[in-house]
Design a protein around this motif. Sequence first.
Motif, PDB file in Angstrom:
ATOM      1  N   LEU A   1       0.816  -1.215   0.000  1.00 54.59           N
ATOM      2  CA  LEU A   1       0.000   0.000   0.000  1.00 54.59           C
ATOM      3  C   LEU A   1       0.852   1.268   0.000  1.00 54.59           C
ATOM      4  N   SER A   2       1.979   1.232   0.705  1.00 55.21           N
ATOM      5  CA  SER A   2       2.852   2.410   0.728  1.00 55.21           C
ATOM      6  C   SER A   2       3.446   2.673  -0.652  1.00 55.21           C
ATOM      7  N   VAL A   3       3.723   1.591  -1.387  1.00 57.65           N
ATOM      8  CA  VAL A   3       4.229   1.752  -2.755  1.00 57.65           C
ATOM      9  C   VAL A   3       3.135   2.318  -3.655  1.00 57.65           C
ATOM     10  N   LEU A   4       1.912   1.848  -3.446  1.00 58.20           N
ATOM     11  CA  LEU A   4       0.791   2.358  -4.233  1.00 58.20           C
ATOM     12  C   LEU A   4       0.597   3.856  -4.010  1.00 58.20           C
ATOM     13  N   ASP A   5       0.816   4.302  -2.773  1.00 60.92           N
ATOM     14  CA  ASP A   5       0.723   5.738  -2.491  1.00 60.92           C
ATOM     15  C   ASP A   5       1.719   6.522  -3.334  1.00 60.92           C
ATOM     16  N   ASP A   6       2.944   5.989  -3.444  1.00 60.85           N
ATOM     17  CA  ASP A   6       3.966   6.665  -4.251  1.00 60.85           C
ATOM     18  C   ASP A   6       3.598   6.673  -5.738  1.00 60.85           C
ATOM     19  N   VAL A   7       2.968   5.606  -6.200  1.00 61.39           N
ATOM     20  CA  VAL A   7       2.551   5.544  -7.603  1.00 61.39           C
ATOM     21  C   VAL A   7       1.538   6.640  -7.903  1.00 61.39           C
ATOM     22  N   TYR A   8       0.580   6.807  -6.985  1.00 58.04           N
ATOM     23  CA  TYR A   8      -0.417   7.873  -7.182  1.00 58.04           C
ATOM     24  C   TYR A   8       0.229   9.258  -7.169  1.00 58.04           C
ATOM     25  N   ARG A   9       1.212   9.429  -6.299  1.00 54.98           N
ATOM     26  CA  ARG A   9       1.909  10.729  -6.252  1.00 54.98           C
ATOM     27  C   ARG A   9       2.644  10.994  -7.564  1.00 54.98           C
ATOM     28  N   ALA A  10       3.262   9.943  -8.108  1.00 59.93           N
ATOM     29  CA  ALA A  10       3.983  10.089  -9.373  1.00 59.93           C
ATOM     30  C   ALA A  10       3.021  10.438 -10.517  1.00 59.93           C
ATOM     31  N   VAL A  11       1.841   9.825 -10.509  1.00 58.59           N
ATOM     32  CA  VAL A  11       0.847  10.121 -11.551  1.00 58.59           C
ATOM     33  C   VAL A  11       0.388  11.575 -11.451  1.00 58.59           C
TER      34      VAL A  11
ATOM     35  N   GLU B   1       6.270  19.618 -16.065  1.00 55.11           N
ATOM     36  CA  GLU B   1       6.772  19.499 -17.435  1.00 55.11           C
ATOM     37  C   GLU B   1       8.223  19.047 -17.446  1.00 55.11           C
ATOM     38  N   ASP B   2       8.785  18.837 -16.258  1.00 54.28           N
ATOM     39  CA  ASP B   2      10.183  18.422 -16.124  1.00 54.28           C
ATOM     40  C   ASP B   2      10.268  16.904 -16.320  1.00 54.28           C
ATOM     41  N   ILE B   3      10.688  16.494 -17.496  1.00 55.71           N
ATOM     42  CA  ILE B   3      10.748  15.071 -17.828  1.00 55.71           C
ATOM     43  C   ILE B   3      11.772  14.333 -16.972  1.00 55.71           C
ATOM     44  N   GLU B   4      12.917  14.967 -16.742  1.00 55.61           N
ATOM     45  CA  GLU B   4      13.962  14.308 -15.963  1.00 55.61           C
ATOM     46  C   GLU B   4      13.506  14.061 -14.526  1.00 55.61           C
ATOM     47  N   ALA B   5      12.808  15.046 -13.967  1.00 53.02           N
ATOM     48  CA  ALA B   5      12.308  14.876 -12.598  1.00 53.02           C
ATOM     49  C   ALA B   5      11.297  13.730 -12.519  1.00 53.02           C
ATOM     50  N   LEU B   6      10.463  13.633 -13.559  1.00 52.38           N
ATOM     51  CA  LEU B   6       9.470  12.551 -13.598  1.00 52.38           C
ATOM     52  C   LEU B   6      10.143  11.181 -13.710  1.00 52.38           C
ATOM     53  N   ARG B   7      11.204  11.118 -14.509  1.00 53.81           N
ATOM     54  CA  ARG B   7      11.924   9.860 -14.659  1.00 53.81           C
ATOM     55  C   ARG B   7      12.570   9.436 -13.341  1.00 53.81           C
ATOM     56  N   GLU B   8      13.136  10.415 -12.647  1.00 57.85           N
ATOM     57  CA  GLU B   8      13.756  10.102 -11.358  1.00 57.85           C
ATOM     58  C   GLU B   8      12.709   9.621 -10.351  1.00 57.85           C
ATOM     59  N   GLY B   9      11.540  10.258 -10.405  1.00 58.28           N
ATOM     60  CA  GLY B   9      10.463   9.829  -9.513  1.00 58.28           C
ATOM     61  C   GLY B   9      10.003   8.406  -9.797  1.00 58.28           C
ATOM     62  N   GLU B  10       9.898   8.062 -11.075  1.00 58.99           N
ATOM     63  CA  GLU B  10       9.510   6.702 -11.454  1.00 58.99           C
ATOM     64  C   GLU B  10      10.548   5.672 -10.989  1.00 58.99           C
TER      65      GLU B  10
ATOM     66  N   LEU C   1      12.525   5.967  -8.431  1.00 62.44           N
ATOM     67  CA  LEU C   1      12.427   5.839  -6.974  1.00 62.44           C
ATOM     68  C   LEU C   1      11.256   4.934  -6.574  1.00 62.44           C
ATOM     69  N   VAL C   2      10.138   5.087  -7.292  1.00 57.09           N
ATOM     70  CA  VAL C   2       8.971   4.235  -7.005  1.00 57.09           C
ATOM     71  C   VAL C   2       9.286   2.773  -7.300  1.00 57.09           C
ATOM     72  N   ALA C   3       9.929   2.535  -8.463  1.00 58.63           N
ATOM     73  CA  ALA C   3      10.290   1.166  -8.841  1.00 58.63           C
ATOM     74  C   ALA C   3      11.264   0.559  -7.836  1.00 58.63           C
ATOM     75  N   GLN C   4      12.243   1.363  -7.366  1.00 57.60           N
ATOM     76  CA  GLN C   4      13.203   0.882  -6.386  1.00 57.60           C
ATOM     77  C   GLN C   4      12.522   0.560  -5.053  1.00 57.60           C
ATOM     78  N   LYS C   5      11.592   1.412  -4.675  1.00 62.98           N
ATOM     79  CA  LYS C   5      10.871   1.159  -3.417  1.00 62.98           C
ATOM     80  C   LYS C   5      10.041  -0.114  -3.508  1.00 62.98           C
ATOM     81  N   PHE C   6       9.452  -0.329  -4.677  1.00 59.25           N
ATOM     82  CA  PHE C   6       8.653  -1.539  -4.875  1.00 59.25           C
ATOM     83  C   PHE C   6       9.526  -2.794  -4.791  1.00 59.25           C
ATOM     84  N   CYS C   7      10.708  -2.737  -5.423  1.00 61.93           N
ATOM     85  CA  CYS C   7      11.646  -3.875  -5.367  1.00 61.93           C
ATOM     86  C   CYS C   7      12.107  -4.137  -3.939  1.00 61.93           C
TER      87      CYS C   7
END
Length: 203
Positions: free
Chosen positions: A106-116, A123-132, A134-140
């Motif tokens: 559930l905590s990972v799901l919260d981060d996914v919603y924040r990323a969405v 509009e910062d693509i690099e920031a969005l990529r870094e956020g994704e 971090l979410v993937a790393q947290k999920f792993c």
Amino acid sequence: MKKQTVHNQEVNGDEGFIEGEGYPSCEGTPCDNVTEGEDGSTATMSERADEKSEEAPANDFEKEAAEWRDKYIRLQAEFDNFRKRTLREKMDLVQSGGADVLKTMLSVLDDVYRAVEASEKSEDIEALREGEKLVAQKFCDALRSKGVTEIEAKDKAFDSDLHEAVARFAAGEDKRGKVIDVVQRGYMLGEKVLRYAKVVVGE
């Protein structure tokens, strides 16, 4: 002597006596104490003792059989209770284990919603990529905390116990028998394969 015999006959009577003797006759049966049973039958003391000795083992067998029957019924009831309790504990363990994993996710799901939400506003693509990332790393990390690990496949020798070949590709002699591409990652739960890695094998 003759007078004495006559005198005995007069005093005791003739029944049960042998002529000329002063002792009772058993009339063909062994001279033993004769008893009368409840049904009116007569038997000697030795015959009655034999009957009792035959009845005693039968009573012992019946008593022992009743004890074993009681023990069997009790053991069957205890085993039935043990089976039900074990089944209930197993179901509780599965449910509680699943709830624990879901709570971690559930905590990972919260981060996914924040990323969405961030991707819709930023509009910062690099920031969005870094956020994704971090979410993937947290999920792993969450999966790893539950004993789930990824199966290493790329550039490894093909292992049918871990990998599932979905295609073969000519990749030269040095890549023969090795995994040259991973179509779908595989995972293990402890020492057990949770999902085989789908790979492309060189030949």
